[in-house]
Design an enzyme around this catalytic site. Sequence first.
Site, PDB file in Angstrom:
ATOM      1  N   GLY A  57      43.191  33.915  36.613  1.00 21.49           N
ATOM      2  CA  GLY A  57      43.354  32.782  35.710  1.00 21.49           C
ATOM      3  C   GLY A  57      44.761  32.248  35.565  1.00 21.49           C
ATOM      4  O   GLY A  57      45.023  31.458  34.660  1.00 21.49           O
ATOM      5  N   TRP A  59      46.423  30.104  37.396  1.00 21.11           N
ATOM      6  CA  TRP A  59      46.491  28.641  37.580  1.00 21.11           C
ATOM      7  C   TRP A  59      45.870  27.939  36.375  1.00 21.11           C
ATOM      8  O   TRP A  59      46.336  26.880  35.961  1.00 21.11           O
ATOM      9  CB  TRP A  59      45.777  28.229  38.882  1.00 21.11           C
ATOM     10  CG  TRP A  59      46.592  28.488  40.114  1.00 21.11           C
ATOM     11  CD1 TRP A  59      47.537  29.453  40.267  1.00 21.11           C
ATOM     12  CD2 TRP A  59      46.550  27.771  41.355  1.00 21.11           C
ATOM     13  NE1 TRP A  59      48.086  29.397  41.518  1.00 21.11           N
ATOM     14  CE2 TRP A  59      47.500  28.378  42.215  1.00 21.11           C
ATOM     15  CE3 TRP A  59      45.803  26.716  41.837  1.00 21.11           C
ATOM     16  CZ2 TRP A  59      47.722  27.938  43.522  1.00 21.11           C
ATOM     17  CZ3 TRP A  59      46.018  26.266  43.139  1.00 21.11           C
ATOM     18  CH2 TRP A  59      46.966  26.870  43.972  1.00 21.11           C
ATOM     19  N   ASP A  77      35.036  31.465  39.643  1.00 21.06           N
ATOM     20  CA  ASP A  77      35.431  32.523  40.597  1.00 21.06           C
ATOM     21  C   ASP A  77      34.284  33.515  40.727  1.00 21.06           C
ATOM     22  O   ASP A  77      33.382  33.571  39.875  1.00 21.06           O
ATOM     23  CB  ASP A  77      36.678  33.261  40.096  1.00 21.06           C
ATOM     24  CG  ASP A  77      37.378  34.016  41.206  1.00 21.06           C
ATOM     25  OD1 ASP A  77      38.450  33.573  41.648  1.00 21.06           O
ATOM     26  OD2 ASP A  77      36.842  35.065  41.652  1.00 21.06           O
ATOM     27  N   ASP A  93      29.811  31.756  43.175  1.00 28.50           N
ATOM     28  CA  ASP A  93      30.376  31.605  44.514  1.00 28.50           C
ATOM     29  C   ASP A  93      30.577  30.101  44.755  1.00 28.50           C
ATOM     30  O   ASP A  93      29.621  29.323  44.616  1.00 28.50           O
ATOM     31  CB  ASP A  93      29.376  32.196  45.522  1.00 28.50           C
ATOM     32  CG  ASP A  93      29.891  32.123  46.943  1.00 28.50           C
ATOM     33  OD1 ASP A  93      30.846  31.357  47.188  1.00 28.50           O
ATOM     34  OD2 ASP A  93      29.339  32.830  47.805  1.00 28.50           O
ATOM     35  N   ASP A 118      42.759  28.054  45.284  1.00 23.18           N
ATOM     36  CA  ASP A 118      43.687  29.093  45.736  1.00 23.18           C
ATOM     37  C   ASP A 118      42.896  30.260  46.318  1.00 23.18           C
ATOM     38  O   ASP A 118      43.312  31.402  46.284  1.00 23.18           O
ATOM     39  CB  ASP A 118      44.522  29.544  44.518  1.00 23.18           C
ATOM     40  CG  ASP A 118      45.607  30.527  44.880  1.00 23.18           C
ATOM     41  OD1 ASP A 118      46.065  30.501  46.023  1.00 23.18           O
ATOM     42  OD2 ASP A 118      45.980  31.337  44.007  1.00 23.18           O
ATOM     43  N   LYS A 158      45.131  26.127  49.159  1.00 25.06           N
ATOM     44  CA  LYS A 158      45.880  27.104  49.961  1.00 25.06           C
ATOM     45  C   LYS A 158      45.251  27.122  51.350  1.00 25.06           C
ATOM     46  O   LYS A 158      44.032  27.059  51.482  1.00 25.06           O
ATOM     47  CB  LYS A 158      45.756  28.481  49.314  1.00 25.06           C
ATOM     48  CG  LYS A 158      46.292  29.608  50.171  1.00 25.06           C
ATOM     49  CD  LYS A 158      46.595  30.826  49.360  1.00 25.06           C
ATOM     50  CE  LYS A 158      45.352  31.631  49.026  1.00 25.06           C
ATOM     51  NZ  LYS A 158      45.657  32.690  48.079  1.00 25.06           N
TER      52      LYS A 158
HETATM   53  C1  LIG Z   1      44.496  34.467  45.063  1.00 24.78           C
HETATM   54  S1  LIG Z   1      43.169  34.664  44.006  1.00 24.78           S
HETATM   55  C2  LIG Z   1      43.302  33.315  42.964  1.00 24.78           C
HETATM   56  C3  LIG Z   1      44.412  33.472  41.976  1.00 24.78           C
HETATM   57  C4  LIG Z   1      44.416  32.393  40.933  1.00 24.78           C
HETATM   58  N1  LIG Z   1      44.762  31.127  41.483  1.00 24.78           N
HETATM   59  C5  LIG Z   1      45.366  32.726  39.825  1.00 24.78           C
HETATM   60  O1  LIG Z   1      46.324  32.002  39.634  1.00 24.78           O
HETATM   61  O2  LIG Z   1      45.158  33.695  39.115  1.00 24.78           O
HETATM   62  C6  LIG Z   1      41.819  34.309  45.031  1.00 24.78           C
HETATM   63  C7  LIG Z   1      40.479  34.361  44.360  1.00 24.78           C
HETATM   64  O3  LIG Z   1      39.513  33.790  45.212  1.00 24.78           O
HETATM   65  C8  LIG Z   1      38.278  34.307  44.802  1.00 24.78           C
HETATM   66  N2  LIG Z   1      37.246  33.981  45.783  1.00 24.78           N
HETATM   67  C9  LIG Z   1      37.208  34.317  47.091  1.00 24.78           C
HETATM   68  N3  LIG Z   1      36.090  33.839  47.647  1.00 24.78           N
HETATM   69  C10 LIG Z   1      35.402  33.169  46.675  1.00 24.78           C
HETATM   70  C11 LIG Z   1      34.176  32.447  46.638  1.00 24.78           C
HETATM   71  N4  LIG Z   1      33.424  32.313  47.721  1.00 24.78           N
HETATM   72  N5  LIG Z   1      33.805  31.899  45.473  1.00 24.78           N
HETATM   73  C12 LIG Z   1      34.564  32.026  44.371  1.00 24.78           C
HETATM   74  N6  LIG Z   1      35.724  32.688  44.347  1.00 24.78           N
HETATM   75  C13 LIG Z   1      36.137  33.255  45.484  1.00 24.78           C
HETATM   76  C14 LIG Z   1      38.559  35.774  44.656  1.00 24.78           C
HETATM   77  O4  LIG Z   1      37.627  36.372  43.798  1.00 24.78           O
HETATM   78  C15 LIG Z   1      39.969  35.749  44.051  1.00 24.78           C
HETATM   79  O5  LIG Z   1      39.929  35.963  42.682  1.00 24.78           O
END
Ligand SMILES: C[S@@+](CC[C@H](N)C(=O)[O-])C[C@H]1O[C@@H](n2cnc3c(N)ncnc32)[C@H](O)[C@@H]1O
Length: 795
Positions: A57, A59, A77, A93, A118, A158
Amino acid sequence: MGKIEKKTAKGRLDKWYKLAKEQGYRSRAAFKLVQLNKKYNFLEKARVVIDLCAAPGGWLQVASKTCKPGSLIVGVDLAPIKPIPNCITFVEDITSDRCRSQLRGYLKTWKADVVVHDGAPNVGAAWLQDAYGQAELVLMAMKLACEFLGPGGTFVTKVFRSKDYNNLIWVFKQLFNKVEATKPPSSRNVSAEIFVVCRGYKAPHKLDPRFTDPKSVFEDVPEPTPNAEAKVFHPEKKKRSREGYAENDYTLHKVVPVVDFIRADDPINILGTSAEIGFPEDDEEAQKIRKMSITNEDVISYCSDLQVLGKKDFRDLLRWRLKVRALYGLGKKNKPEGEVAQVEEMPEMDEEERLDQELESLNEVERAKLKRERRRNNERKKKEITRMQMGMEAPMDIGLEQIVGEEVFGLKSAEKHGLRTFEHSEMPAAVEDEEATIEDDEVELDSEDEKENLEEELDLMYAQYTDRKSEMDAKFRVKRLRGDVNDDEWEGLDGAAKADSDEAESEDEETSERLTTSLEDSGPTQSGLSRKAALFFDQDLFEGVDEEEEEEEEEEEEQSGDDAAEEEAGPDAESEEESEDNNDIEIVPKEADSDDDGWDSDSDNEKRENIDIVTAEAMTLAQAIASRSKSKADLIDEGFNRWAFQSKDGLPDWFLDEETKHNKPKRPVTKEAVAALREKMKALNARPIKKVLEAQGRKKLRAMKKMQRVAKKAEGITSSDMTEGEKAKEIGRMMARAMKKKVRPKPTIVVARGANRGLASRPKGVKGRYRMLDPRMKKELRAQKRIAKKKKKHH
Ligand SMILES: C[S@@+](CC[C@H](N)C(=O)[O-])C[C@H]1O[C@@H](n2cnc3c(N)ncnc32)[C@H](O)[C@@H]1O
């Protein structure tokens, strides 16, 4: 991810991690959005923001802080997100339809201003699949963004710098007016991630489904060629498979087996993109190569760290490779390169076959030599004609042309005069017998011509190698972004930043046309290029090429008109013009400093505070400027020196590399400057270090607290019924007790003998402080004392 970054030693040391903790952000990633927003200001104006892949969280926290109050911020997420003020979150998802309909439920008829993404699959063991997975995830995020963004909206995502990167950028450019890729400072250099900010959503009425279909977007395309030289050396286009990436292609420490390096068609690519050449224990062939006498310590050390190869190391390594190849009978050119391991199994050639082959290779060498000679002669003639046209050649010199063309000292003329030429032959494949006898010169090419050619090739290869290496070196890229390095290849990353508003407008007009762009190869794009070609030339590398050419032409046209004006403007203006024309010397305008890399908004003055003078030269200069004995004009004048206009034509890169390091004029140093610097260092050394200051502070604080406690007690005593004498005595006793130093118990001495020998932890049965005593150390100490005593006596 879902959880706050693991507290590894690396994470703990990271300043962004610490800052995130300090400022209450849930992840260090938060700063990436802070920095992206600082650069592009998309959050301030946003009323509806969607954060895809938002856990934990960070962002969302940034969006919640930055967006106008009352904005709708929705985060989704796979992992649950703890509640954040002003934000709605749910678990889903992002590739699923359920996610779409939930978002629709929250947004109702509203359109989003900003969609951020992200997301990354959990980067771990399967990095390669992850990179591909991430690219697909980006495409899915973009699909959602296209559905929910309003016209002109912003999509921030990203992207991993992988083979799919260019395809993604191409698709973004079809759907958004401005697409810029950037790497915020808080993103680790070692990370392959970059952020793409797509602004001005074109909001087409109908979105071509192929834009969001991974199969269409990530179809096989030729690898982008990093530079023109590489194209010459590697004309073959590599294809990648749909299944994923070449093994180990994106690992940070790539080890290439030595056998692959030896038999590779493209050794420079290996040197430029790998970290190490390995000699696997279980690979017989690799071990055989390692044991060869030509594989000396140097070679092993070059192989162990390819990232630090210098010019000489690079050449030595390539020469070594040639020798090994010769030993294995792997021809230089036009010879099929089989498996090294198979060489030994090859059946022996009969005599006739061998002669045929030898003849063929001799012919081959001869043909190549003739071709080279022809080329060289042509070049020489061209030069001579130019010289003649410029009046630099006397007519009698022309007669020499013929002789020069025939090479007075060349092998050909020697042949003409009855001298026998040496014959070339390839090294036969009998590896072990010949290995002992092979000498440097045997592997090196026979004629001067060939040697020269090899040198040229090595130079070119070195240039490619440094190119490739620098592409992998994030620090170098940052330097390039700042413009510290005279290389515009990296322009690609933020090259789009230069796109001006006019361009955006014209693009707006073209929107409808562009949206009908077909993803199929057959249809040419507006520029008349096929889609693949358009994608290839879409790389930022080619950006601005046309403009530059046009500008140059315009400049030339203006030149004649300007001459008169220049004369009027006087000598100063002329010299300025000259300096601009000269590529070597550039007077950087002041503003160039202030927008250094676009991230710092600090003012010029703030930056100056950070300047620390640490060299005597700098101090001399500073003193001269402070005392006004030198002006800005003097400094500019001094910038011109006898090397300033030295021609670089025809000089090899490695030479120029070395030259630029050493051809700086030595600056004078004054006594006063050295003294001032010494004083400065003295003052710096005299200052107690931070830890000592902290300890002193703690001690003072403790003493103060103690005195406060004593004073309180003393108050109690004075108000008691005791006689004055008793009161004084009691207070005195109390003071004495407070002042008394606590005697720390002496540490227990434990001799490192028996079970205690080599013990790193606390010895059994020992409590409190202890000291390990090594008997040898004890003896040595005693011996030292004895020697010192003896010396004293003698004196
Ligand atoms: C780098 S983190 C995001 C960090 C976030 N922007 C923050 O500031 O806290 C990447 C996130 O992508 C999520 N993620 C990966 N594949 C996903 C999907 N198919 N659907 C939803 N979330 C996904 C992961 O659960 C992870 O929490």
